[in-house]
Design a protein around this motif. Structure first.
Motif, mmCIF file in Angstrom:
data_model
loop_
_atom_site.group_PDB
_atom_site.id
_atom_site.type_symbol
_atom_site.label_atom_id
_atom_site.label_comp_id
_atom_site.label_asym_id
_atom_site.label_seq_id
_atom_site.Cartn_x
_atom_site.Cartn_y
_atom_site.Cartn_z
ATOM 1 N N VAL A 4 0.838 -1.211 0.000
ATOM 2 C CA VAL A 4 0.000 0.000 0.000
ATOM 3 C C VAL A 4 0.866 1.251 0.000
ATOM 4 N N TYR A 5 1.893 1.265 0.830
ATOM 5 C CA TYR A 5 2.788 2.423 0.904
ATOM 6 C C TYR A 5 3.461 2.682 -0.440
ATOM 7 N N MET A 6 3.948 1.621 -1.084
ATOM 8 C CA MET A 6 4.644 1.793 -2.364
ATOM 9 C C MET A 6 3.675 2.225 -3.463
ATOM 10 N N ASN A 7 2.447 1.698 -3.416
ATOM 11 C CA ASN A 7 1.460 2.072 -4.436
ATOM 12 C C ASN A 7 0.937 3.486 -4.239
ATOM 13 N N GLU A 8 0.628 3.838 -3.004
ATOM 14 C CA GLU A 8 -0.046 5.116 -2.747
ATOM 15 C C GLU A 8 0.918 6.264 -2.439
ATOM 16 N N SER A 9 1.862 6.050 -1.539
ATOM 17 C CA SER A 9 2.773 7.136 -1.165
ATOM 18 C C SER A 9 3.878 7.347 -2.196
ATOM 19 N N LEU A 10 4.422 6.242 -2.717
ATOM 20 C CA LEU A 10 5.506 6.347 -3.695
ATOM 21 C C LEU A 10 4.996 6.274 -5.135
ATOM 22 N N GLN A 11 3.777 5.778 -5.315
ATOM 23 C CA GLN A 11 3.143 5.662 -6.643
ATOM 24 C C GLN A 11 4.029 4.888 -7.628
ATOM 25 N N LEU A 12 4.545 3.760 -7.145
ATOM 26 C CA LEU A 12 5.407 2.937 -7.997
ATOM 27 C C LEU A 12 4.581 2.039 -8.906
ATOM 28 N N ASN A 13 5.024 1.905 -10.143
ATOM 29 C CA ASN A 13 4.403 0.948 -11.057
ATOM 30 C C ASN A 13 5.461 0.095 -11.763
ATOM 31 N N SER A 14 6.692 0.181 -11.284
ATOM 32 C CA SER A 14 7.783 -0.566 -11.898
ATOM 33 C C SER A 14 8.718 -1.072 -10.798
#
Length: 257
Positions: A214-224
Protein backbone atom coordinates in the motif's frame (compact mmCIF):
# COMPACT_ATOMS: atom_id res chain seq x y z
CA UNK A 1 49.04 40.50 -37.46
CA UNK A 2 45.69 40.29 -39.25
CA UNK A 3 46.72 36.97 -40.81
CA UNK A 4 47.65 35.62 -37.37
CA UNK A 5 44.28 36.64 -35.90
CA UNK A 6 42.48 35.10 -38.88
CA UNK A 7 44.38 31.84 -38.41
CA UNK A 8 43.46 31.74 -34.71
CA UNK A 9 39.83 32.39 -35.60
CA UNK A 10 39.83 29.59 -38.17
CA UNK A 11 41.36 27.16 -35.68
CA UNK A 12 38.77 28.18 -33.08
CA UNK A 13 35.92 27.62 -35.55
CA UNK A 14 37.42 24.29 -36.62
CA UNK A 15 37.69 23.12 -33.02
CA UNK A 16 34.06 24.05 -32.31
CA UNK A 17 32.94 22.35 -35.52
CA UNK A 18 34.92 19.20 -34.68
CA UNK A 19 33.45 19.12 -31.17
CA UNK A 20 29.93 19.52 -32.53
CA UNK A 21 30.45 16.73 -35.05
CA UNK A 22 31.90 14.49 -32.32
CA UNK A 23 29.03 15.27 -29.95
CA UNK A 24 26.51 14.70 -32.71
CA UNK A 25 27.71 11.27 -33.81
CA UNK A 26 25.23 8.55 -32.75
CA UNK A 27 26.78 5.29 -31.61
CA UNK A 28 24.32 3.35 -33.82
CA UNK A 29 22.41 4.13 -37.01
CA UNK A 30 19.06 5.62 -35.86
CA UNK A 31 17.34 4.12 -38.90
CA UNK A 32 18.73 0.61 -38.58
CA UNK A 33 18.10 0.36 -34.83
CA UNK A 34 14.35 0.81 -35.34
CA UNK A 35 14.05 -1.78 -38.12
CA UNK A 36 12.52 -4.32 -35.73
CA UNK A 37 11.27 -4.25 -32.15
CA UNK A 38 13.85 -6.89 -31.19
CA UNK A 39 16.71 -4.73 -32.51
CA UNK A 40 15.48 -1.68 -30.65
CA UNK A 41 14.78 -3.60 -27.43
CA UNK A 42 18.29 -5.08 -27.37
CA UNK A 43 19.85 -1.66 -27.91
CA UNK A 44 17.62 0.16 -25.44
CA UNK A 45 18.13 -2.34 -22.59
CA UNK A 46 21.92 -2.02 -22.75
CA UNK A 47 22.47 1.58 -23.78
CA UNK A 48 19.60 3.81 -22.67
CA UNK A 49 19.87 4.70 -18.98
CA UNK A 50 17.59 7.68 -18.47
CA UNK A 51 18.03 7.82 -14.69
CA UNK A 52 21.67 8.85 -15.06
CA UNK A 53 22.94 12.39 -15.44
CA UNK A 54 23.29 13.14 -19.14
CA UNK A 55 23.51 15.88 -21.75
CA UNK A 56 20.27 16.03 -23.77
CA UNK A 57 19.96 17.17 -27.38
CA UNK A 58 16.88 17.67 -29.55
CA UNK A 59 16.57 16.59 -33.21
CA UNK A 60 18.53 19.69 -34.33
CA UNK A 61 21.40 18.92 -31.90
CA UNK A 62 20.41 21.84 -29.68
CA UNK A 63 21.02 21.20 -25.99
CA UNK A 64 17.80 20.98 -23.98
CA UNK A 65 16.94 20.27 -20.34
CA UNK A 66 16.67 16.70 -19.11
CA UNK A 67 13.09 17.42 -18.05
CA UNK A 68 12.05 18.52 -21.55
CA UNK A 69 13.93 15.60 -23.11
CA UNK A 70 12.08 13.07 -20.94
CA UNK A 71 8.77 14.78 -21.62
CA UNK A 72 9.37 14.43 -25.35
CA UNK A 73 10.06 10.70 -24.94
CA UNK A 74 6.93 10.23 -22.82
CA UNK A 75 4.56 12.14 -25.09
CA UNK A 76 6.23 12.56 -28.47
CA UNK A 77 7.30 10.49 -31.45
CA UNK A 78 11.03 10.11 -30.78
CA UNK A 79 13.67 7.53 -29.98
CA UNK A 80 16.71 8.38 -27.82
CA UNK A 81 20.13 7.44 -29.19
CA UNK A 82 23.31 7.69 -27.18
CA UNK A 83 26.03 9.80 -28.75
CA UNK A 84 29.67 8.81 -28.80
CA UNK A 85 31.50 10.39 -25.88
CA UNK A 86 34.64 9.89 -23.85
CA UNK A 87 34.76 8.06 -20.54
CA UNK A 88 31.53 7.66 -18.58
CA UNK A 89 29.89 10.81 -19.88
CA UNK A 90 26.40 10.28 -21.30
CA UNK A 91 24.78 12.28 -24.09
CA UNK A 92 21.50 11.41 -25.78
CA UNK A 93 19.86 12.88 -28.87
CA UNK A 94 16.27 12.64 -30.03
CA UNK A 95 15.57 11.14 -33.45
CA UNK A 96 12.20 10.95 -35.15
CA UNK A 97 10.49 7.57 -35.21
CA UNK A 98 10.02 6.54 -38.84
CA UNK A 99 6.45 6.19 -40.22
CA UNK A 100 6.74 2.43 -40.86
CA UNK A 101 8.39 1.62 -37.51
CA UNK A 102 6.73 -1.07 -35.38
CA UNK A 103 4.24 0.72 -33.10
CA UNK A 104 5.51 -1.36 -30.16
CA UNK A 105 8.73 0.65 -30.26
CA UNK A 106 6.90 3.94 -29.75
CA UNK A 107 4.73 2.42 -27.02
CA UNK A 108 7.80 1.14 -25.18
CA UNK A 109 9.63 4.45 -25.47
CA UNK A 110 6.59 6.38 -24.26
CA UNK A 111 6.41 4.09 -21.23
CA UNK A 112 10.10 4.29 -20.27
CA UNK A 113 9.96 8.03 -20.92
CA UNK A 114 6.91 8.37 -18.66
CA UNK A 115 8.55 6.37 -15.87
CA UNK A 116 11.82 8.28 -16.16
CA UNK A 117 10.00 11.64 -16.20
CA UNK A 118 7.99 10.72 -13.10
CA UNK A 119 11.13 9.58 -11.29
CA UNK A 120 13.01 12.72 -12.30
CA UNK A 121 10.26 14.95 -10.90
CA UNK A 122 10.58 13.18 -7.52
CA UNK A 123 14.24 14.07 -7.22
CA UNK A 124 14.86 16.94 -4.84
CA UNK A 125 11.59 16.35 -2.95
CA UNK A 126 11.20 15.00 0.59
CA UNK A 127 10.73 11.26 0.95
CA UNK A 128 7.12 10.58 2.09
CA UNK A 129 6.45 10.19 5.81
CA UNK A 130 7.68 6.84 7.01
CA UNK A 131 7.40 4.85 10.25
CA UNK A 132 7.65 1.05 10.03
CA UNK A 133 9.38 -1.91 11.66
CA UNK A 134 11.74 -4.23 9.82
CA UNK A 135 11.76 -8.02 10.13
CA UNK A 136 13.99 -7.77 13.22
CA UNK A 137 11.62 -5.40 15.00
CA UNK A 138 13.74 -2.28 14.48
CA UNK A 139 11.78 0.95 14.03
CA UNK A 140 12.67 2.91 10.89
CA UNK A 141 11.35 6.46 10.47
CA UNK A 142 12.19 9.66 8.61
CA UNK A 143 13.72 10.96 11.84
CA UNK A 144 15.94 7.92 12.48
CA UNK A 145 17.21 8.15 8.89
CA UNK A 146 18.22 11.83 9.06
CA UNK A 147 21.90 12.66 8.75
CA UNK A 148 22.60 9.52 6.72
CA UNK A 149 22.56 8.51 3.07
CA UNK A 150 19.75 5.98 2.67
CA UNK A 151 19.61 3.42 -0.12
CA UNK A 152 16.12 1.94 -0.55
CA UNK A 153 15.24 -1.05 -2.73
CA UNK A 154 11.55 -1.61 -3.54
CA UNK A 155 10.68 -5.18 -4.52
CA UNK A 156 8.53 -8.27 -4.02
CA UNK A 157 9.15 -12.00 -3.94
CA UNK A 158 7.77 -12.84 -7.41
CA UNK A 159 9.62 -10.04 -9.21
CA UNK A 160 12.31 -11.84 -11.22
CA UNK A 161 14.45 -8.74 -12.01
CA UNK A 162 14.28 -7.78 -8.32
CA UNK A 163 15.67 -11.14 -7.20
CA UNK A 164 18.24 -11.28 -9.98
CA UNK A 165 19.90 -8.19 -8.47
CA UNK A 166 20.39 -9.75 -5.02
CA UNK A 167 24.05 -10.81 -5.52
CA UNK A 168 24.91 -7.36 -6.88
CA UNK A 169 23.18 -5.32 -4.18
CA UNK A 170 24.60 -7.61 -1.47
CA UNK A 171 28.06 -6.92 -2.87
CA UNK A 172 27.27 -3.19 -2.76
CA UNK A 173 26.38 -3.43 0.93
CA UNK A 174 29.70 -5.18 1.56
CA UNK A 175 31.55 -2.47 -0.36
CA UNK A 176 30.13 0.27 1.88
CA UNK A 177 30.15 -1.68 5.16
CA UNK A 178 32.63 0.74 6.76
CA UNK A 179 30.51 3.78 5.92
CA UNK A 180 28.40 4.27 9.05
CA UNK A 181 26.64 7.16 7.32
CA UNK A 182 25.11 4.91 4.63
CA UNK A 183 22.13 2.64 5.38
CA UNK A 184 20.54 0.02 3.13
CA UNK A 185 16.80 -0.58 3.55
CA UNK A 186 14.35 -2.55 1.43
CA UNK A 187 10.59 -2.25 1.16
CA UNK A 188 8.84 -5.49 0.24
CA UNK A 189 5.20 -6.11 -0.65
CA UNK A 190 5.11 -9.51 1.03
CA UNK A 191 4.16 -10.60 4.55
CA UNK A 192 6.76 -11.26 7.29
CA UNK A 193 6.08 -15.00 7.11
CA UNK A 194 6.55 -15.16 3.35
CA UNK A 195 9.71 -13.07 3.49
CA UNK A 196 11.36 -15.10 6.24
CA UNK A 197 10.88 -18.32 4.27
CA UNK A 198 12.06 -16.74 1.02
CA UNK A 199 15.07 -14.93 2.48
CA UNK A 200 16.27 -18.12 4.15
CA UNK A 201 16.92 -19.37 0.61
CA UNK A 202 17.82 -16.06 -1.03
CA UNK A 203 19.56 -13.81 1.50
CA UNK A 204 19.37 -10.03 1.16
CA UNK A 205 21.84 -7.89 3.09
CA UNK A 206 19.44 -4.95 3.31
CA UNK A 207 17.18 -4.36 6.30
CA UNK A 208 13.80 -5.70 5.09
CA UNK A 209 10.46 -4.03 5.88
CA UNK A 210 7.40 -6.20 5.09
CA UNK A 211 3.81 -5.39 4.03
CA UNK A 212 4.77 -2.29 2.04
CA UNK A 213 2.43 -2.78 -0.94
CA UNK A 214 0.00 0.00 0.00
CA UNK A 215 2.79 2.42 0.90
CA UNK A 216 4.64 1.79 -2.36
CA UNK A 217 1.46 2.07 -4.44
CA UNK A 218 -0.05 5.12 -2.75
CA UNK A 219 2.77 7.14 -1.16
CA UNK A 220 5.51 6.35 -3.70
CA UNK A 221 3.14 5.66 -6.64
CA UNK A 222 5.41 2.94 -8.00
CA UNK A 223 4.40 0.95 -11.06
CA UNK A 224 7.78 -0.57 -11.90
CA UNK A 225 10.00 -2.96 -9.93
CA UNK A 226 12.69 -2.95 -8.83
CA UNK A 227 12.90 0.75 -8.03
CA UNK A 228 15.79 2.14 -6.02
CA UNK A 229 15.88 5.42 -4.10
CA UNK A 230 18.91 7.28 -2.79
CA UNK A 231 18.10 9.79 -0.07
CA UNK A 232 20.63 12.45 0.85
CA UNK A 233 21.50 13.38 4.43
CA UNK A 234 18.72 15.99 4.51
CA UNK A 235 16.10 13.32 3.78
CA UNK A 236 15.53 14.50 0.22
CA UNK A 237 15.33 12.14 -2.75
CA UNK A 238 18.64 12.46 -4.59
CA UNK A 239 17.95 9.78 -7.21
CA UNK A 240 15.23 7.35 -8.31
CA UNK A 241 16.69 4.45 -10.28
CA UNK A 242 15.33 1.41 -12.15
CA UNK A 243 18.24 -1.01 -11.86
CA UNK A 244 21.45 -1.91 -10.06
CA UNK A 245 23.75 -0.53 -12.77
CA UNK A 246 22.34 2.98 -12.38
CA UNK A 247 22.24 2.62 -8.59
CA UNK A 248 25.92 1.72 -8.37
CA UNK A 249 26.96 4.81 -10.35
CA UNK A 250 24.64 7.19 -8.48
CA UNK A 251 25.65 5.92 -5.03
CA UNK A 252 29.34 6.30 -5.86
CA UNK A 253 28.64 9.94 -6.73
CA UNK A 254 26.41 10.64 -3.71
CA UNK A 255 28.84 9.01 -1.27
CA UNK A 256 31.55 11.51 -2.27
CA UNK A 257 29.43 14.61 -1.64
Amino acid sequence: MHKFISLIALLFIFNISTAQIKAGNPEVDPIQVQKTFETWSAYQSKNIMLSRDFKALDVTSKEISKEFFLDQLANGNFIPIRLKSEGNEYAYKLFKILPKTDTSIKATINQIGFDAFKNFKMEGTAFPQFSFKDLNGNLVTNETMKGKIIVIKCWYIHCTPCIREFPQVNKLVEEYKNRKDILFISLAEDSPEQLKIFLARKPLSYSVIPDMKVYMNESLQLNSFPTHFILNKEGLIAKVLPNFESLEVALAKESKL
